[in-house]
Design an enzyme around this catalytic site. Sequence first.
Site, mmCIF file in Angstrom:
data_model
loop_
_atom_site.group_PDB
_atom_site.id
_atom_site.type_symbol
_atom_site.label_atom_id
_atom_site.label_comp_id
_atom_site.label_asym_id
_atom_site.label_seq_id
_atom_site.Cartn_x
_atom_site.Cartn_y
_atom_site.Cartn_z
ATOM 1 N N ASP A 161 -4.379 -1.477 -1.898
ATOM 2 C CA ASP A 161 -3.150 -2.256 -2.068
ATOM 3 C C ASP A 161 -2.814 -2.461 -3.538
ATOM 4 O O ASP A 161 -3.644 -2.938 -4.319
ATOM 5 C CB ASP A 161 -3.293 -3.605 -1.351
ATOM 6 C CG ASP A 161 -3.304 -3.408 0.146
ATOM 7 O OD1 ASP A 161 -2.212 -3.333 0.723
ATOM 8 O OD2 ASP A 161 -4.397 -3.265 0.731
ATOM 9 N N ARG A 211 -9.289 0.670 10.784
ATOM 10 C CA ARG A 211 -8.100 0.975 11.580
ATOM 11 C C ARG A 211 -7.365 -0.292 12.016
ATOM 12 O O ARG A 211 -6.674 -0.302 13.045
ATOM 13 C CB ARG A 211 -8.469 1.821 12.804
ATOM 14 C CG ARG A 211 -9.082 3.159 12.421
ATOM 15 C CD ARG A 211 -9.650 3.891 13.616
ATOM 16 N NE ARG A 211 -10.360 5.098 13.189
ATOM 17 C CZ ARG A 211 -9.783 6.284 13.041
ATOM 18 N NH1 ARG A 211 -8.500 6.431 13.278
ATOM 19 N NH2 ARG A 211 -10.485 7.320 12.647
ATOM 20 N N GLY A 214 18.434 -6.036 -1.290
ATOM 21 C CA GLY A 214 18.504 -7.417 -1.772
ATOM 22 C C GLY A 214 17.197 -8.191 -1.801
ATOM 23 O O GLY A 214 17.060 -9.147 -2.546
ATOM 24 N N TYR A 238 2.347 -0.087 15.042
ATOM 25 C CA TYR A 238 1.370 -0.092 13.959
ATOM 26 C C TYR A 238 1.873 0.715 12.774
ATOM 27 O O TYR A 238 2.224 1.873 12.892
ATOM 28 C CB TYR A 238 0.037 0.497 14.422
ATOM 29 C CG TYR A 238 -0.941 0.582 13.283
ATOM 30 C CD1 TYR A 238 -1.474 -0.585 12.741
ATOM 31 C CD2 TYR A 238 -1.292 1.788 12.707
ATOM 32 C CE1 TYR A 238 -2.347 -0.534 11.671
ATOM 33 C CE2 TYR A 238 -2.167 1.851 11.635
ATOM 34 C CZ TYR A 238 -2.682 0.680 11.134
ATOM 35 O OH TYR A 238 -3.541 0.736 10.065
ATOM 36 N N GLN A 245 2.981 4.233 2.663
ATOM 37 C CA GLN A 245 2.606 3.583 3.939
ATOM 38 C C GLN A 245 3.389 2.298 4.260
ATOM 39 O O GLN A 245 3.878 2.115 5.361
ATOM 40 C CB GLN A 245 1.104 3.264 3.912
ATOM 41 C CG GLN A 245 0.603 2.472 5.114
ATOM 42 C CD GLN A 245 -0.877 2.128 4.998
ATOM 43 O OE1 GLN A 245 -1.720 2.998 5.065
ATOM 44 N NE2 GLN A 245 -1.188 0.856 4.812
ATOM 45 N N ASP A 283 0.879 -1.168 0.000
ATOM 46 C CA ASP A 283 0.000 0.000 0.000
ATOM 47 C C ASP A 283 0.914 1.215 0.000
ATOM 48 O O ASP A 283 1.639 1.448 0.959
ATOM 49 C CB ASP A 283 -0.873 -0.049 1.260
ATOM 50 C CG ASP A 283 -1.739 1.194 1.449
ATOM 51 O OD1 ASP A 283 -1.561 2.172 0.694
ATOM 52 O OD2 ASP A 283 -2.576 1.176 2.371
ATOM 53 N N LYS A 341 -1.751 -2.453 8.006
ATOM 54 C CA LYS A 341 -1.890 -3.892 8.126
ATOM 55 C C LYS A 341 -1.257 -4.590 6.950
ATOM 56 O O LYS A 341 -0.978 -4.013 5.928
ATOM 57 C CB LYS A 341 -3.355 -4.265 8.191
ATOM 58 C CG LYS A 341 -3.968 -3.894 9.503
ATOM 59 C CD LYS A 341 -5.428 -4.188 9.470
ATOM 60 C CE LYS A 341 -6.024 -3.965 8.127
ATOM 61 N NZ LYS A 341 -5.798 -2.633 7.600
#
Length: 380
Positions: free
Chosen positions: A55, A267, A105, A230, A96, A13, A233
Amino acid sequence: MSRKVTLSVIKADVGGLAGHHIVHPDLLATATRVLAEGRERGVIEDFYVTHVGDDLELIMTHYKGVDNSEVHGLAWEAFVEATKVAKSLGLYGAGQDLLADSFSGNVRGLGPGVAEMEFIERPSEPVVVFMADKTEPGAFNLPFYRIFADPFNTAGLVIDPKLHHGFRFEVMDLYESLVYELNTPEEAYDLLALIGSPYRYTVKRVYRRLDGEIAAVVSSERLSLIAGRYVGKDDPVAIVRAQAGFPALGEILEPFATPHLVAGWMRGSFVGPLMPVSQRDAKTTRFDGPPRIIALGFNIKDGKLVGPSDLFDDPAFDEARRTANIIADYMRRHGPFMPHRLGPEEMEYTTLPEVLKKLSGRARKLEEKKSAPQSKEAHE
Ligand code: 13P
Ligand code: 13P
Ligand code: MG
Ligand code: MG
């Protein structure tokens, strides 16, 4: 051809339009340009760029094996270039998932999610690429159990001689960085004891026991654990090989007809139903969800991607979507209460420590009633 082909799905994302809900078309175009140049230079054989929610998904074929630095470097370049565009457009959460400033690598541990497998191409090599948003790798535990170990889902386990020997599951313990290998059907209950806790134990790979051929792989990097905080995700991807000694296409899709509950909604802190959708509906809106999954079907021929077919773009999954919406309504009515909200240790945002600190002066000791059992003497 006996050369091993590699299918790599690498995602990140790097920014969403109007929140965490969809990838801007300019990002798709940028990634497409970078991968087209990579194909020109011979880094990869073929590619397909798409998105699910916010994503950006890079599906690539090549002959360089898994964890190849050139291929990972190309994916990293695509994400870096797309991040530049995301920043110039003011997209939300630009960059993000890129946790490192430079590539070293391999993208593993740098933020992007990776599912890769290497195999000798069969004369016909059908594969399904699953991509999900607003959830986590453990979301594949339940459907993968059903595909590879449940004969009520996969008829082939009973009636196909190549599937009849069962499958071997490689399971990761994300907290302890351990790997377990469990054989089904005989260790099915042990397997379920682990993967029934999908926040901690995730199916990483599945192998056919007849000959050890790889059947499936899931991206299982938990960003929150990598970064220690965080950072967004780890919306997961997975690859499954289909037909001729593997589960049939329809057996692979069947578990998604039941929208099971997964973590990662709003969230990264809420539980909701995983809704199978078409590419057209691969955007997360309601309460930043509900968690969504798309499935693209390809054939790999001489290292090239033939397709895709948008597999959940089908009225056969309309009832699953309707059920998911009913479940979403029901779960939403719980508001901030568990089990809709995740437990404190799993939430990716929490105010609990601050609230407890603020209230500390106001807390009083619970009076413990002395209700210890009276001694016999006292009675006498
Ligand atoms: P066909 O007979 O159409 O090849 O289908 C075989 C199969 O396994 C379908 O599930
Ligand atoms: P993503 O992990 O898809 O960026 O979503 C983050 C979020 O907080 C959505 O509510
Ligand atoms: Mg996002
Ligand atoms: Mg996402």
